[in-house]
Scaffold this active site. Structure first.
Site, PDB file in Angstrom:
ATOM      1  N   ARG A 160       0.848  -1.206   0.000  1.00  0.00           N
ATOM      2  CA  ARG A 160       0.000   0.000   0.000  1.00  0.00           C
ATOM      3  C   ARG A 160       0.874   1.243   0.000  1.00  0.00           C
ATOM      4  O   ARG A 160       0.623   2.217  -0.685  1.00  0.00           O
ATOM      5  CB  ARG A 160      -0.932  -0.024   1.211  1.00  0.00           C
ATOM      6  CG  ARG A 160      -2.209  -0.794   1.007  1.00  0.00           C
ATOM      7  CD  ARG A 160      -2.015  -2.231   0.556  1.00  0.00           C
ATOM      8  NE  ARG A 160      -3.270  -2.915   0.373  1.00  0.00           N
ATOM      9  CZ  ARG A 160      -3.946  -3.527   1.338  1.00  0.00           C
ATOM     10  NH1 ARG A 160      -3.445  -3.608   2.562  1.00  0.00           N
ATOM     11  NH2 ARG A 160      -5.112  -4.098   1.095  1.00  0.00           N
ATOM     12  N   HIS A 184      -6.743  -9.592  -3.981  1.00  0.00           N
ATOM     13  CA  HIS A 184      -5.685  -8.604  -3.728  1.00  0.00           C
ATOM     14  C   HIS A 184      -4.631  -8.619  -4.838  1.00  0.00           C
ATOM     15  O   HIS A 184      -3.452  -8.385  -4.579  1.00  0.00           O
ATOM     16  CB  HIS A 184      -5.028  -8.862  -2.360  1.00  0.00           C
ATOM     17  CG  HIS A 184      -5.909  -8.451  -1.200  1.00  0.00           C
ATOM     18  ND1 HIS A 184      -5.954  -7.172  -0.718  1.00  0.00           N
ATOM     19  CD2 HIS A 184      -6.788  -9.156  -0.454  1.00  0.00           C
ATOM     20  CE1 HIS A 184      -6.825  -7.109   0.289  1.00  0.00           C
ATOM     21  NE2 HIS A 184      -7.348  -8.298   0.465  1.00  0.00           N
ATOM     22  N   TRP A 209      -7.140 -14.012  11.345  1.00  0.00           N
ATOM     23  CA  TRP A 209      -7.181 -12.542  11.412  1.00  0.00           C
ATOM     24  C   TRP A 209      -8.584 -12.013  11.687  1.00  0.00           C
ATOM     25  O   TRP A 209      -8.736 -10.974  12.300  1.00  0.00           O
ATOM     26  CB  TRP A 209      -6.613 -11.927  10.138  1.00  0.00           C
ATOM     27  CG  TRP A 209      -7.497 -11.963   8.919  1.00  0.00           C
ATOM     28  CD1 TRP A 209      -7.642 -12.989   8.041  1.00  0.00           C
ATOM     29  CD2 TRP A 209      -8.347 -10.909   8.443  1.00  0.00           C
ATOM     30  NE1 TRP A 209      -8.524 -12.655   7.049  1.00  0.00           N
ATOM     31  CE2 TRP A 209      -8.968 -11.375   7.261  1.00  0.00           C
ATOM     32  CE3 TRP A 209      -8.633  -9.616   8.890  1.00  0.00           C
ATOM     33  CZ2 TRP A 209      -9.877 -10.604   6.533  1.00  0.00           C
ATOM     34  CZ3 TRP A 209      -9.533  -8.845   8.151  1.00  0.00           C
ATOM     35  CH2 TRP A 209     -10.144  -9.333   6.994  1.00  0.00           C
ATOM     36  N   TRP A 222      -0.625  -2.918   8.638  1.00  0.00           N
ATOM     37  CA  TRP A 222      -1.066  -2.591   7.284  1.00  0.00           C
ATOM     38  C   TRP A 222      -0.765  -1.121   7.034  1.00  0.00           C
ATOM     39  O   TRP A 222      -0.820  -0.296   7.955  1.00  0.00           O
ATOM     40  CB  TRP A 222      -2.563  -2.885   7.136  1.00  0.00           C
ATOM     41  CG  TRP A 222      -2.895  -4.312   7.415  1.00  0.00           C
ATOM     42  CD1 TRP A 222      -3.386  -4.838   8.580  1.00  0.00           C
ATOM     43  CD2 TRP A 222      -2.724  -5.426   6.525  1.00  0.00           C
ATOM     44  NE1 TRP A 222      -3.529  -6.207   8.462  1.00  0.00           N
ATOM     45  CE2 TRP A 222      -3.132  -6.587   7.209  1.00  0.00           C
ATOM     46  CE3 TRP A 222      -2.255  -5.556   5.208  1.00  0.00           C
ATOM     47  CZ2 TRP A 222      -3.092  -7.858   6.635  1.00  0.00           C
ATOM     48  CZ3 TRP A 222      -2.227  -6.810   4.634  1.00  0.00           C
ATOM     49  CH2 TRP A 222      -2.641  -7.945   5.342  1.00  0.00           C
ATOM     50  N   GLU A 246      -2.125   1.216   4.660  1.00  0.00           N
ATOM     51  CA  GLU A 246      -2.985   2.111   3.875  1.00  0.00           C
ATOM     52  C   GLU A 246      -2.782   3.574   4.262  1.00  0.00           C
ATOM     53  O   GLU A 246      -2.697   4.446   3.401  1.00  0.00           O
ATOM     54  CB  GLU A 246      -4.473   1.765   4.088  1.00  0.00           C
ATOM     55  CG  GLU A 246      -4.919   0.469   3.462  1.00  0.00           C
ATOM     56  CD  GLU A 246      -4.882  -0.680   4.454  1.00  0.00           C
ATOM     57  OE1 GLU A 246      -3.918  -0.742   5.255  1.00  0.00           O
ATOM     58  OE2 GLU A 246      -5.805  -1.514   4.434  1.00  0.00           O
ATOM     59  N   ASP A 249       0.051  -6.775  -3.309  1.00  0.00           N
ATOM     60  CA  ASP A 249      -1.354  -6.424  -3.069  1.00  0.00           C
ATOM     61  C   ASP A 249      -1.856  -5.642  -4.268  1.00  0.00           C
ATOM     62  O   ASP A 249      -1.134  -5.494  -5.274  1.00  0.00           O
ATOM     63  CB  ASP A 249      -1.512  -5.636  -1.753  1.00  0.00           C
ATOM     64  CG  ASP A 249      -2.826  -5.960  -1.045  1.00  0.00           C
ATOM     65  OD1 ASP A 249      -3.883  -5.758  -1.669  1.00  0.00           O
ATOM     66  OD2 ASP A 249      -2.798  -6.427   0.101  1.00  0.00           O
ATOM     67  N   ASP A 252      -7.054 -13.967   1.577  1.00  0.00           N
ATOM     68  CA  ASP A 252      -8.091 -13.187   2.269  1.00  0.00           C
ATOM     69  C   ASP A 252      -8.932 -12.379   1.286  1.00  0.00           C
ATOM     70  O   ASP A 252      -8.466 -12.015   0.210  1.00  0.00           O
ATOM     71  CB  ASP A 252      -7.444 -12.230   3.281  1.00  0.00           C
ATOM     72  CG  ASP A 252      -6.451 -11.281   2.621  1.00  0.00           C
ATOM     73  OD1 ASP A 252      -5.693 -11.733   1.735  1.00  0.00           O
ATOM     74  OD2 ASP A 252      -6.451 -10.092   2.966  1.00  0.00           O
ATOM     75  N   GLU A 253     -10.140 -12.103   1.699  1.00  0.00           N
ATOM     76  CA  GLU A 253     -11.022 -11.121   1.055  1.00  0.00           C
ATOM     77  C   GLU A 253     -11.077 -11.287  -0.462  1.00  0.00           C
ATOM     78  O   GLU A 253     -11.085 -10.302  -1.195  1.00  0.00           O
ATOM     79  CB  GLU A 253     -10.553  -9.700   1.410  1.00  0.00           C
ATOM     80  CG  GLU A 253     -10.617  -9.424   2.886  1.00  0.00           C
ATOM     81  CD  GLU A 253     -10.042  -8.066   3.268  1.00  0.00           C
ATOM     82  OE1 GLU A 253     -10.710  -7.348   4.024  1.00  0.00           O
ATOM     83  OE2 GLU A 253      -8.926  -7.733   2.830  1.00  0.00           O
TER      84      GLU A 253
HETATM   85  C1  ACM Z   1      -6.486  -9.008   6.176  1.00  0.00           C
HETATM   86  O1  ACM Z   1      -6.440  -8.165   7.071  1.00  0.00           O
HETATM   87  N1  ACM Z   1      -7.230  -8.780   5.100  1.00  0.00           N
HETATM   88  C2  ACM Z   1      -5.752 -10.240   6.254  1.00  0.00           C
END
Ligand code: ACM
Length: 634
Positions: A170, A273, A417, A488, A490, A199, A350-351
């Protein structure tokens, strides 16, 4: 030395008469708290010439010690077996394990014993914390009193995995920044660096056989401001923000970490991602004709979910039905595996928004062919294929807890997580687990008063982080590898701010990972954190003092009136406030209990003091924010 000892003893006697148990009670402040510690009475002062004894196998450690002591004390440091001031010994003691050590400091000097260099290194990290804060400096310190308290320590970690993750996608962090992050981890005996290398906003590791991953995937339009809220770049806007690590850089960082007894776990976050990868090679997605660009922090996904599932407006997933995807992943993991000696490779998971998969005829056809009954099983199929690739490179797969959905096989490990649920479920299925629940260990979340820190998803106070217990009830402890904090990026634009967000909450994670459960105590931990601040100041490390900012909540009483409540996160705070837009000081109203915020109030302004000195940030909380956070009390 003798005189010093006599004086110290006399001083101790006076203190005992005065009601204190030992002279050193306040001076020993080690994070993470050792397994077992017996305080002595007296201090050992480093001599004018400092002699170190170490077996040749421990040269790497004794050189680190000698270098640090020469720089900060300015004294001669030499090596000898004859009456050393600091004596390092390799022993054979099964109780200490691979990372444990014993440390004795008495009138004879300093002695560290361990089964190997990791233990000696951790012993040295403890010595650093027992010396004056000046030892953390990188320059000569002429005013320090180079004394250490007498103490006898037996120490070893509770968990083998004491991790910290840094997201370099990020925002990009240079190789030197990453080394700084690793140095900071080592100070608190953390031993797993999880490197989130890919990502939607950038691919950060050179893959020689797939050069577009970095020539295209590492670069995006430059944006400031709030993540998910920045302007979408035009396709032809120059992609000026980014960077990546060459394979030589990676080797250098891995070796740097290894010298600090830290293993590095690379993460390639797939199949979701993957916008940077799709930008480099659009045919790897189910929307190959989309005019991709690496995301610049602008909104492209419904993260909150549609019908309970995240949904991508721009497809950031790899196409699980395309054999080319597996061919490319084989190349990628084939190049990554030899760079990282550690046993695990993290493959994300993830996601993953599956809305574009659901629309793809090829994906539907594959599901039919493989007898997959839903789209989660499609992801499970993908994970199994990736696991085969990772295993073929001699590594084990680790992924975020979503990899459990649709079934998980073999020796794959899970990083929990989304709270602890995934970790519990994985352990029940006999998979190894690393616990990094967002509600305790996501240290990207803002850490103090919302209106002072700025919103990053949600708040997470250090006290909450500290309260975390990694072994869930009823779960076989041997399956829980350990504990990890995730940073993270961001909203983190540079390494100084990464430090601000990481420390001191990282200390809480370190103590949970290292210290016996029964040794943890918030009150004493938060006092120890204060003495760490002096050390971090000397080291030039940025950290947050948000623990001194009161926790401000509001409620509506039975008459519908807005009431303010303030609570210290740490003990001993005196909180002063105004509700008339005046700047407060310690002559303003002192907080003693819930107070009324009458109709026309515009702001609550707060300042905290400790021991008569201003200590917290000045908080200026607009009434709108106070109203918004109100809970109703009936
Ligand atoms: C995550 O925080 N999406 C692993």
């Amino acid at each position: 030395m003798k005189l010093n000892k006599i004086l110290t003893t006399a001083f101790t006697t006076i203190l005992i008469i005065g009601g204190l148990s030992t002279a050193n009670a306040q001076t020993i402040s080690i994070i993470p708290e050792p397994y077992q510690m017996t305080k002595g009475m007296g201090t050992y002062t480093l001599p004018k010439s400092i002699a170190i004894n170490a077996p040749s196998s421990a040269n790497a450690i004794s050189d680190i010690m000698a270098g640090k002591l020469r720089t900060t004390t300015g004294r001669v440091v030499y090596f000898t077996k004859n009456k050393p001031s600091i004596d390092l010994q390799i022993i054979n003691d099964a109780n200490l394990g691979t990372e444990g050590y014993t440390l004795d400091i008495n009138e004879k000097g300093i002695q560290i014993k361990a089964n190997g260099n990791a233990g000696l290194f951790y012993g040295w990290k403890t010595i650093m914390q027992l010396l004056p804060a000046a030892v953390y400096s990188n320059t000569l310190q002429t005013n320090a009193n180079w004394s250490l308290p007498f103490v006898s320590i037996i120490d070893k970690p509770r968990f083998g995995w004491r991790g910290m993750m840094l997201d370099v996608s990020r925002h990009f962090f240079s190789k030197e920044d990453v080394k700084t992050f690793i140095d900071d981890m080592a100070r608190y005996k953390l031993n797993r660096f999880h490197w989130h290398l890919t990502d939607d906003q950038g691919w950060r590791i050179e893959i020689k056989s797939l050069p577009r991953l970095t020539s295209v995937g590492a670069w995006r339009a430059d944006r400031k401001g709030k993540w998910s809220n920045t302007t979408t770049p035009a396709l032809d806007e120059p992609k000026t923000y980014g960077g990546f690590y060459t394979q030589e850089d990676i080797k250098e960082v891995v070796a740097y970490a290894k010298a600090r007894f830290i293993e590095v776990i690379p993460e390639v976050d797939i199949p979701g991602h993957s916008m940077a990868m799709n930008t480099a090679y659009p045919f790897l997605s189910t929307t190959p004709n989309y005019p991709y660009q690496v995301n610049a922090g602008d909104e492209f996904m419904d993260w909150e979910g549609v019908n309970g599932h995240v949904a991508a407006r721009i497809d950031n997933s790899l196409d699980p039905s395309n054999e080319k995807v597996y061919e490319y992943l084989d190349k990628i993991f084939g190049e990554i595996a030899p760079l990282f000696p550690f046993e695990y490779i993290h493959t994300g998971g993830d996601e993953n928004a599956k809305n574009n998969w659901a629309k793809s005829a090829n994906v539907q056809a594959l599901m039919k062919k493989e007898g997959l009954k839903d789209i989660n099983e499609m992801q499970s199929y993908f994970v199994r294929r990736v696991q085969k690739i990772v295993n073929s490179k001699g590594k084990k797969l680790m992924g975020w807890d979503e990899i459990l959905e649709g079934g998980l096989s073999g020796d794959a490990a899970v990083m929990s997580w989304r709270g602890v649920k995934g970790g519990i479920e994985a352990a029940k299925q006999n998979h190894k687990v690393v616990m990094s629940p967002n509600d305790y260990n996501y240290i990207d979340f803002y850490q103090g008063e919302l209106t002072a820190e700025g919103k990053v998803y949600r708040g997470l106070r250090m006290k909450t982080t500290y309260s975390y217990e990694p072994i869930p009830e009823g779960i076989d402890p041997s399956l829980i590898l350990g504990n990890q904090a995730n940073q993270w990026s961001e909203q983190i634009f540079d390494i100084r701010y990464a430090q601000y967000m990481t420390w001191p909450r990282g200390m809480a994670v370190a103590e949970t990972g290292w210290s016996p459960k029964e040794k943890k105590n918030w009150s004493s931990f938060s006092k120890k954190v204060e003495s760490q601040f002096e050390k971090l100041d000397a080291a030039g490390v940025r950290y947050s003092k948000s623990m001194y900012d009161p926790i401000v909540t509001t409620h509506l009483n039975s008459k519908g009136e807005l009431m303010g409540i303030m609570e210290g996160e740490v003990e001993g705070l005196d909180i002063y406030y105004t509700i008339n837009d005046q700047m407060p000081d310690n002559y303003s109203e002192k907080y003693t209990g819930p107070f009324l915020l009458p109709e026309d109030v515009l702001s609550l302004r707060v300042i905290s003091y400790k021991d008569g000195k201003q200590i917290g940030k000045f908080l200026n909380i607009p009434i709108e924010s106070l109203r918004k956070r109100a809970v109703k009390v009936l």
